[in-house]
Design a protein around this motif. Structure first.
Motif, PDB file in Angstrom:
ATOM      1  N   ASP A  34       0.828  -1.214   0.000  1.00 53.26           N
ATOM      2  CA  ASP A  34       0.000   0.000   0.000  1.00 53.26           C
ATOM      3  C   ASP A  34       0.858   1.258   0.000  1.00 53.26           C
ATOM      4  OD1 ASP A  34      -2.249  -1.591   0.000  1.00 53.26           O
ATOM      5  OD2 ASP A  34      -2.735  -1.256   2.117  1.00 53.26           O
ATOM      6  N   PHE A  35       1.896   1.290   0.832  1.00 55.38           N
ATOM      7  CA  PHE A  35       2.751   2.472   0.889  1.00 55.38           C
ATOM      8  C   PHE A  35       3.548   2.683  -0.393  1.00 55.38           C
ATOM      9  CE2 PHE A  35       2.199   2.327   5.551  1.00 55.38           C
ATOM     10  CZ  PHE A  35       1.892   3.660   5.748  1.00 55.38           C
ATOM     11  N   GLN A  39       1.622   8.273  -3.721  1.00 57.28           N
ATOM     12  CA  GLN A  39       2.391   9.312  -4.406  1.00 57.28           C
ATOM     13  C   GLN A  39       2.634  10.516  -3.501  1.00 57.28           C
ATOM     14  OE1 GLN A  39       3.631   8.805  -7.540  1.00 57.28           O
ATOM     15  NE2 GLN A  39       2.805   6.750  -7.254  1.00 57.28           N
ATOM     16  N   ARG A  40       2.307  10.370  -2.220  1.00 61.43           N
ATOM     17  CA  ARG A  40       2.452  11.470  -1.274  1.00 61.43           C
ATOM     18  C   ARG A  40       2.875  10.919   0.087  1.00 61.43           C
ATOM     19  NH1 ARG A  40      -1.928   9.943   1.157  1.00 61.43           N
ATOM     20  NH2 ARG A  40      -3.926   9.659   0.213  1.00 61.43           N
ATOM     21  N   PRO A  41       3.360  11.782   0.956  1.00 62.46           N
ATOM     22  CA  PRO A  41       3.720  11.328   2.301  1.00 62.46           C
ATOM     23  C   PRO A  41       2.483  10.813   3.055  1.00 62.46           C
ATOM     24  CG  PRO A  41       4.662  13.483   1.864  1.00 62.46           C
ATOM     25  CD  PRO A  41       3.716  13.189   0.739  1.00 62.46           C
ATOM     26  N   GLY A  69      13.410   1.529  -0.227  1.00 65.33           N
ATOM     27  CA  GLY A  69      13.816   2.832  -0.741  1.00 65.33           C
ATOM     28  C   GLY A  69      12.965   4.008  -0.268  1.00 65.33           C
ATOM     29  N   LEU A  70      12.046   3.788   0.649  1.00 64.31           N
ATOM     30  CA  LEU A  70      11.235   4.871   1.150  1.00 64.31           C
ATOM     31  C   LEU A  70      11.882   5.480   2.391  1.00 64.31           C
ATOM     32  CD1 LEU A  70       7.636   3.398   0.858  1.00 64.31           C
ATOM     33  CD2 LEU A  70       8.778   4.963  -0.694  1.00 64.31           C
ATOM     34  N   CYS A  71      11.717   6.767   2.568  1.00 65.35           N
ATOM     35  CA  CYS A  71      12.218   7.454   3.744  1.00 65.35           C
ATOM     36  C   CYS A  71      11.127   7.420   4.795  1.00 65.35           C
ATOM     37  CB  CYS A  71      12.574   8.903   3.381  1.00 65.35           C
ATOM     38  SG  CYS A  71      13.247   9.824   4.745  1.00 65.35           S
TER      39      CYS A  71
END
Length: 76
Positions: A34-35, A39-41, A69-71
């Motif tokens: 899902d995350f 396309q947004r925080p 690769g996500l912050c």
């Protein structure tokens, strides 16, 4: 989709029973998928009784999303 090696390593260190391990894996895979599509925080909250694994889930989710690769970060 499969969980990353760091996440699996952390899960194995927890010495969970098979049912709990499977539950964590399914939740982590679903949340990660899902995350990855967003396309947004995003901000999520995890609630539950004391000792139910909220912090563990948050830590594992941060590990998995970081490997993808996500912050991200967890705040207690």
């Amino acid at each position: 989709m499969v969980l990353g090696p760091h996440t699996m390593q952390h899960l194995q260190c927890l010495n969970l029973c098979a049912g709990s391990l499977e539950a964590y894996q399914q939740v982590l895979l679903r949340l990660s998928a899902d995350f990855m599509q967003l396309q947004r925080p995003a901000i999520i909250g995890i609630s539950g009784a004391q000792g139910t694994g909220k912090s563990t889930l948050a830590q594992l989710l941060v590990t998995e999303l970081t490997d993808r690769g996500l912050c991200c970060a967890a705040v207690w």
